[in-house]
Design a protein around this motif. Structure first.
Motif, PDB file in Angstrom:
ATOM      1  N   MET A   1       0.642  -1.130  -0.258  1.00  0.00           N
ATOM      2  CA  MET A   1       0.154  -0.047  -0.376  1.00  0.00           C
ATOM      3  C   MET A   1       0.747   1.329   0.231  1.00  0.00           C
ATOM      4  SD  MET A   1      -3.372  -1.145   0.173  1.00  0.00           S
ATOM      5  CE  MET A   1      -3.705   0.472   0.975  1.00  0.00           C
ATOM      6  N   LYS A   2       0.449   1.921  -1.080  1.00  0.00           N
ATOM      7  CA  LYS A   2       1.119   3.598  -0.775  1.00  0.00           C
ATOM      8  C   LYS A   2       0.369   4.613  -0.279  1.00  0.00           C
ATOM      9  CE  LYS A   2       2.212   5.357  -4.585  1.00  0.00           C
ATOM     10  NZ  LYS A   2       3.553   5.279  -5.605  1.00  0.00           N
ATOM     11  N   GLU A   3       0.671   5.407  -0.367  1.00  0.00           N
ATOM     12  CA  GLU A   3       0.093   6.729   0.373  1.00  0.00           C
ATOM     13  C   GLU A   3      -0.297   7.843  -0.802  1.00  0.00           C
ATOM     14  OE1 GLU A   3      -0.702  10.381   3.084  1.00  0.00           O
ATOM     15  OE2 GLU A   3       1.277   8.699   4.095  1.00  0.00           O
ATOM     16  N   VAL A   4      -1.001   8.204  -1.038  1.00  0.00           N
ATOM     17  CA  VAL A   4      -2.142   8.691  -2.478  1.00  0.00           C
ATOM     18  C   VAL A   4      -1.521  10.521  -2.004  1.00  0.00           C
ATOM     19  CG1 VAL A   4      -3.526   9.919  -4.022  1.00  0.00           C
ATOM     20  CG2 VAL A   4      -2.589   7.251  -3.660  1.00  0.00           C
ATOM     21  N   ASN A   5      -0.121  11.178  -2.388  1.00  0.00           N
ATOM     22  CA  ASN A   5      -0.483  12.436  -1.658  1.00  0.00           C
ATOM     23  C   ASN A   5      -0.148  13.754  -2.824  1.00  0.00           C
ATOM     24  OD1 ASN A   5       2.156  12.429  -1.919  1.00  0.00           O
ATOM     25  ND2 ASN A   5       2.000  11.847   0.576  1.00  0.00           N
ATOM     26  N   SER A   6      -0.015  12.782  -4.088  1.00  0.00           N
ATOM     27  CA  SER A   6       0.795  13.577  -5.663  1.00  0.00           C
ATOM     28  C   SER A   6      -0.477  14.731  -5.609  1.00  0.00           C
ATOM     29  CB  SER A   6       0.325  13.378  -6.396  1.00  0.00           C
ATOM     30  OG  SER A   6       0.798  14.182  -7.663  1.00  0.00           O
ATOM     31  N   LEU A  41      -5.076   8.793   1.776  1.00  0.00           N
ATOM     32  CA  LEU A  41      -5.994   8.303   0.990  1.00  0.00           C
ATOM     33  C   LEU A  41      -4.303   7.098   0.239  1.00  0.00           C
ATOM     34  CD1 LEU A  41      -7.847   7.405  -2.161  1.00  0.00           C
ATOM     35  CD2 LEU A  41      -6.674   9.010  -3.159  1.00  0.00           C
ATOM     36  N   TYR A  42      -4.992   5.757   0.531  1.00  0.00           N
ATOM     37  CA  TYR A  42      -3.386   4.850  -0.133  1.00  0.00           C
ATOM     38  C   TYR A  42      -4.208   4.270  -1.700  1.00  0.00           C
ATOM     39  CZ  TYR A  42      -1.717   5.632   3.743  1.00  0.00           C
ATOM     40  OH  TYR A  42      -0.505   6.400   5.498  1.00  0.00           O
ATOM     41  N   SER A  43      -3.162   4.240  -2.206  1.00  0.00           N
ATOM     42  CA  SER A  43      -3.519   2.444  -3.709  1.00  0.00           C
ATOM     43  C   SER A  43      -3.050   1.868  -3.137  1.00  0.00           C
ATOM     44  CB  SER A  43      -3.445   3.966  -4.791  1.00  0.00           C
ATOM     45  OG  SER A  43      -1.750   3.905  -4.925  1.00  0.00           O
ATOM     46  N   THR A  44      -3.202   0.612  -3.958  1.00  0.00           N
ATOM     47  CA  THR A  44      -2.489  -0.958  -4.026  1.00  0.00           C
ATOM     48  C   THR A  44      -1.943  -1.151  -5.727  1.00  0.00           C
ATOM     49  OG1 THR A  44      -3.476  -1.852  -2.945  1.00  0.00           O
ATOM     50  CG2 THR A  44      -2.766  -3.002  -3.597  1.00  0.00           C
ATOM     51  N   GLU A  45      -1.110  -1.491  -6.225  1.00  0.00           N
ATOM     52  CA  GLU A  45      -0.840  -2.084  -7.150  1.00  0.00           C
ATOM     53  C   GLU A  45      -0.116  -3.276  -7.475  1.00  0.00           C
ATOM     54  OE1 GLU A  45       2.724   0.468  -8.553  1.00  0.00           O
ATOM     55  OE2 GLU A  45       1.800   2.237  -7.886  1.00  0.00           O
ATOM     56  N   PHE A  87      -5.009  -3.438   6.765  1.00  0.00           N
ATOM     57  CA  PHE A  87      -3.060  -2.551   6.318  1.00  0.00           C
ATOM     58  C   PHE A  87      -3.926  -1.485   6.948  1.00  0.00           C
ATOM     59  CE2 PHE A  87      -1.868   1.483   4.571  1.00  0.00           C
ATOM     60  CZ  PHE A  87      -0.601   0.694   5.214  1.00  0.00           C
ATOM     61  N   ILE A  88      -5.233  -0.807   6.261  1.00  0.00           N
ATOM     62  CA  ILE A  88      -5.716   1.101   7.507  1.00  0.00           C
ATOM     63  C   ILE A  88      -5.642   1.016   9.054  1.00  0.00           C
ATOM     64  CG2 ILE A  88      -7.291   2.627   7.893  1.00  0.00           C
ATOM     65  CD1 ILE A  88      -5.377   2.609   5.461  1.00  0.00           C
ATOM     66  N   CYS A  89      -6.384  -0.224   9.629  1.00  0.00           N
ATOM     67  CA  CYS A  89      -6.360  -0.734  11.242  1.00  0.00           C
ATOM     68  C   CYS A  89      -5.255  -0.758  11.900  1.00  0.00           C
ATOM     69  CB  CYS A  89      -7.478  -1.736  11.217  1.00  0.00           C
ATOM     70  SG  CYS A  89      -8.856  -1.798  10.752  1.00  0.00           S
ATOM     71  N   LYS A  90      -4.597  -2.017  11.187  1.00  0.00           N
ATOM     72  CA  LYS A  90      -3.145  -2.220  11.622  1.00  0.00           C
ATOM     73  C   LYS A  90      -2.356  -0.917  11.562  1.00  0.00           C
ATOM     74  CE  LYS A  90       0.806  -5.123  11.712  1.00  0.00           C
ATOM     75  NZ  LYS A  90       1.776  -6.531  11.351  1.00  0.00           N
ATOM     76  N   LYS A  91      -1.754   0.297  10.487  1.00  0.00           N
ATOM     77  CA  LYS A  91      -1.494   0.687  10.436  1.00  0.00           C
ATOM     78  C   LYS A  91      -0.772   2.355  11.035  1.00  0.00           C
ATOM     79  CE  LYS A  91       1.094   4.339   7.047  1.00  0.00           C
ATOM     80  NZ  LYS A  91       2.218   4.492   7.833  1.00  0.00           N
TER      81      LYS A  91
END
Length: 136
Positions: A1-6, A41-45, A87-91
């Motif tokens: 998972m990668k944070e989207v912040n562009s 906001l996070y995305s998965t690739e 992922f969100i719950c753990k992070k």
């Protein structure tokens, strides 16, 4: 998972958000993620292609609200949505996470373990549901 912040919204993220909100709200919602510290906001690739996103608003240090969650149709049913929630719950070490959704996504939340309550017809002809999950 990668944070989207562009500052500029990726076209795939825009498409994914269109599955989770109306077209006319996408740009405003995206800007909210890039401007407010309590929204992420996070995305998965997969193989370099963005296939999903999850947007969360944090109400306090232990509670989150899923504002948007979407997976490309070709990847649905493969566990990506559930892995994003985990992922969100753990992070963020959340104790509680919730979401509001329509009947199309109720089974997804139910299968994950959310308790689902009907909010009734919140908009003409559209039943909405409140989904809540206590993280253990």
């Amino acid at each position: 998972m990668k944070e989207v912040n562009s500052i500029r919204i990726d076209q795939t993220i825009k498409k994914l958000l269109s599955y989770a909100t109306s077209e006319e709200k996408i740009d405003k919602e995206y800007k909210t993620y890039t401007c407010l510290s309590n929204r992420k906001l996070y995305s998965t690739e997969i193989n370099g292609e963005i296939v999903s996103c999850i947007g969360v608003e944090f109400r306090n240090s232990k509670e989150g609200v899923i504002k948007h969650i979407a997976v490309l149709p070709k990847e649905r049913g493969s566990g990506i949505g559930s892995s994003m929630i985990r992922f969100i719950c753990k992070k963020y070490n959340l104790n509680f996470i919730s979401a509001e959704t329509d009947k199309d996504a109720v089974m997804f939340y139910t299968n994950f373990g959310f308790r689902v309550t009907s909010l009734g017809e919140k908009y003409p002809g559209v039943e909405r549901f409140f989904c809540e999950f206590e993280v253990k």
